[in-house]
Design a protein around this motif. Structure first.
Motif, PDB file in Angstrom:
ATOM      1  N   PHE A   1       0.837  -1.202   0.000  1.00 18.30           N
ATOM      2  CA  PHE A   1       0.000   0.000   0.000  1.00 18.30           C
ATOM      3  C   PHE A   1       0.875   1.258   0.000  1.00 18.30           C
ATOM      4  O   PHE A   1       0.598   2.223  -0.715  1.00 18.30           O
ATOM      5  N   ILE A   2       1.928   1.241   0.799  1.00 16.42           N
ATOM      6  CA  ILE A   2       2.828   2.395   0.861  1.00 16.42           C
ATOM      7  C   ILE A   2       3.529   2.589  -0.481  1.00 16.42           C
ATOM      8  O   ILE A   2       3.642   3.703  -0.989  1.00 16.42           O
ATOM      9  N   GLY A   3       3.954   1.476  -1.080  1.00 17.96           N
ATOM     10  CA  GLY A   3       4.624   1.546  -2.381  1.00 17.96           C
ATOM     11  C   GLY A   3       3.721   2.087  -3.478  1.00 17.96           C
ATOM     12  O   GLY A   3       4.188   2.681  -4.452  1.00 17.96           O
ATOM     13  N   LEU A   4       2.413   1.891  -3.334  1.00 16.36           N
ATOM     14  CA  LEU A   4       1.455   2.415  -4.319  1.00 16.36           C
ATOM     15  C   LEU A   4       1.142   3.880  -4.050  1.00 16.36           C
ATOM     16  O   LEU A   4       0.905   4.653  -4.973  1.00 16.36           O
ATOM     17  N   LEU A   5       1.117   4.256  -2.773  1.00 16.85           N
ATOM     18  CA  LEU A   5       0.670   5.603  -2.390  1.00 16.85           C
ATOM     19  C   LEU A   5       1.751   6.672  -2.570  1.00 16.85           C
ATOM     20  O   LEU A   5       1.493   7.738  -3.145  1.00 16.85           O
TER      21      LEU A   5
ATOM     22  N   TYR B   1      -6.696   7.431  -2.824  1.00 18.64           N
ATOM     23  CA  TYR B   1      -5.614   7.929  -1.967  1.00 18.64           C
ATOM     24  C   TYR B   1      -6.066   8.001  -0.506  1.00 18.64           C
ATOM     25  O   TYR B   1      -5.308   7.698   0.405  1.00 18.64           O
TER      26      TYR B   1
ATOM     27  N   LEU C   1      -6.181   4.394   0.779  1.00 15.32           N
ATOM     28  CA  LEU C   1      -4.833   3.890   1.089  1.00 15.32           C
ATOM     29  C   LEU C   1      -4.358   4.420   2.439  1.00 15.32           C
ATOM     30  O   LEU C   1      -3.797   3.671   3.238  1.00 15.32           O
TER      31      LEU C   1
ATOM     32  N   ILE D   1      -3.525   1.915   5.621  1.00 18.98           N
ATOM     33  CA  ILE D   1      -2.169   1.785   6.187  1.00 18.98           C
ATOM     34  C   ILE D   1      -2.157   2.158   7.679  1.00 18.98           C
ATOM     35  O   ILE D   1      -1.592   1.453   8.504  1.00 18.98           O
TER      36      ILE D   1
ATOM     37  N   ALA E   1       9.470   1.091   4.347  1.00 19.67           N
ATOM     38  CA  ALA E   1       8.649   1.104   3.130  1.00 19.67           C
ATOM     39  C   ALA E   1       8.533   2.519   2.565  1.00 19.67           C
ATOM     40  O   ALA E   1       8.677   2.734   1.359  1.00 19.67           O
ATOM     41  N   VAL E   2       8.292   3.518   3.448  1.00 22.34           N
ATOM     42  CA  VAL E   2       8.169   4.899   2.977  1.00 22.34           C
ATOM     43  C   VAL E   2       9.483   5.354   2.335  1.00 22.34           C
ATOM     44  O   VAL E   2       9.497   5.958   1.263  1.00 22.34           O
TER      45      VAL E   2
ATOM     46  N   ALA F   1       9.993   3.628  -1.057  1.00 17.94           N
ATOM     47  CA  ALA F   1       9.065   4.158  -2.054  1.00 17.94           C
ATOM     48  C   ALA F   1       9.437   5.577  -2.439  1.00 17.94           C
ATOM     49  O   ALA F   1       9.350   5.967  -3.602  1.00 17.94           O
TER      50      ALA F   1
ATOM     51  N   ALA G   1      11.619   3.274  -5.560  1.00 16.84           N
ATOM     52  CA  ALA G   1      11.645   1.833  -5.789  1.00 16.84           C
ATOM     53  C   ALA G   1      10.293   1.348  -6.313  1.00 16.84           C
ATOM     54  O   ALA G   1       9.250   1.879  -5.954  1.00 16.84           O
ATOM     55  N   ASN G   2      10.328   0.346  -7.148  1.00 17.49           N
ATOM     56  CA  ASN G   2       9.160  -0.345  -7.655  1.00 17.49           C
ATOM     57  C   ASN G   2       8.406  -1.026  -6.494  1.00 17.49           C
ATOM     58  O   ASN G   2       9.014  -1.352  -5.479  1.00 17.49           O
ATOM     59  N   VAL G   3       7.098  -1.221  -6.643  1.00 19.26           N
ATOM     60  CA  VAL G   3       6.283  -1.732  -5.531  1.00 19.26           C
ATOM     61  C   VAL G   3       6.822  -3.058  -4.979  1.00 19.26           C
ATOM     62  O   VAL G   3       6.904  -3.243  -3.763  1.00 19.26           O
TER      63      VAL G   3
ATOM     64  N   VAL H   1       9.722  -2.420  -2.841  1.00 15.67           N
ATOM     65  CA  VAL H   1       9.312  -1.848  -1.559  1.00 15.67           C
ATOM     66  C   VAL H   1       8.881  -2.975  -0.607  1.00 15.67           C
ATOM     67  O   VAL H   1       9.278  -3.013   0.562  1.00 15.67           O
TER      68      VAL H   1
END
Lengths: 237, 100
Positions: free
Chosen positions: A175-179, B45, B48, B52, B73-74, B77, B81-83, B86
């Protein structure tokens, strides 16, 4: 003969399937554990796989097991499932704004595969989404969910404890990677996410059921930010 | 198979499918007012954000687990980085942390 260049451009189905890989990975630990828990709750292998095939909703299936083991009646379990899934009304309506005008039956078919995860991936994709893309995305996610539920029941064990623990972050990380990339493109997405996160936390703190909290948080944030955007445009005009 | 369970599964399937399907089918070719189109485009958005937080901070009893997973992760990203990267990066960071 097919032009060679065309092979560089993936078909929508394969694009969807590729985007589904991170969901498939993220579902693995959850589905394995579901299979294991279903076994300990007393469901047979067939019942377990059937539930994953027909319901395809992680949180609802976990809660159903919990309620079954407490001896809760069918009606109450179904009602709880419904409340938990109200958020999908919003997601489906939002996806519809992005969906190409495919035939109605195709939309009704891929609607079955809308989960928090497939929605998030499809909704943050550039441009529009069509049925082929959705089928690819759902094929991988659904496959992982159903197969791993079965494996969890058969093997009667989930991943090694340490891996299971660290993999519990996988879907959140997705989810973080998408947001986060959207923050760089549109500043309002930061407001949308931040506001909804705050409202959701406050509502859960005051013990609002999860199913409602996420709906209220999402709607309030999406409406407030849209209102602010409109006001600013009016001032600029 | 126990028929009560089968009935339960079918009913759960139905109340799960309806919210997923109705808007896509009912709003098929319907043009909503611009304000509501805007709201619906905002939904991903906002969703999401709510998916999270606060969930990620409660994945384990050890609070640092969520904090560390969130931060890595933050960071990954944000660096572009690609999902999948991440996801793998934050799982790797937490595996290291669990080993310590």
């Amino acid at each position: 003969m097919e032009p060679i260049l065309a092979t560089n451009k993936l078909s929508p189905f394969r694009q969807g399937a590729q985007a589904g890989i991170s969901i498939a990975i993220g579902y693995m630990p959850i589905a394995l554990t579901f299979g294991l828990l279903a076994k300990t709750t007393g469901l047979t292998f067939l019942e377990t796989v059937m539930m994953s095939m027909i319901v395809f909703a992680g949180a609802s299936q976990y809660i159903a097991l919990n309620l079954l083991s407490l001896g809760t009646g069918t009606f109450e379990i179904v009602l709880t499932t419904f409340v938990l899934n109200i958020r999908h009304f919003l997601m489906s309506a939002s996806l519809n704004e992005k969906a190409e005008s495919d035939e109605l039956w195709k939309k009704a078919l891929y609607a079955f595969g809308i989960t928090d995860e497939t929605f998030s991936v499809a909704a943050t994709k550039e441009g529009t989404v069509n049925a082929s893309y959705m089928f690819g995305l759902i094929a991988l996610s659904y496959g992982s969910w159903v197969v791993n539920s079965g494996i969890g029941h058969l093997v009667g064990a989930s991943l090694p404890q340490s891996l299971q623990t660290s993999m519990s972050v996988a879907l959140y990380a997705m989810f973080i990677g998408l947001l986060v990339p959207s923050f760089k493109k549109q500043r309002k997405t930061m407001w949308l996410a931040g506001l909804a996160a705050m409202i959701n936390s406050v509502l859960l703190f005051f013990h609002m059921p999860k199913g409602w909290a996420i709906v209220v948080a999402t709607l309030v944030s999406a409406v407030l930010v849209q209102y602010a955007v409109n006001e600013r445009e009016r001032e600029d005009a | 198979m126990h028929s009560g369970i089968v009935l339960l599964i079918l009913a759960m399937g139905l109340v799960t499918y309806i919210p997923r399907m109705l808007p896509l089918v009912v709003f098929h070719r319907v043009q909503l007012p611009p304000f509501w189109q805007g709201v619906l485009k905002n939904v991903p958005y906002a969703t999401l954000g709510a998916l999270i937080v606060p969930g990620i901070f409660f994945i384990q009893d050890d609070k640092w687990f969520g904090v560390l997973g969130f931060t890595s992760a933050v960071l990954a990203a944000w660096l572009g980085a690609n999902v999948i990267v991440v996801v793998l990066a934050s799982v790797a960071v937490l595996s290291l942390y669990a080993l310590m």
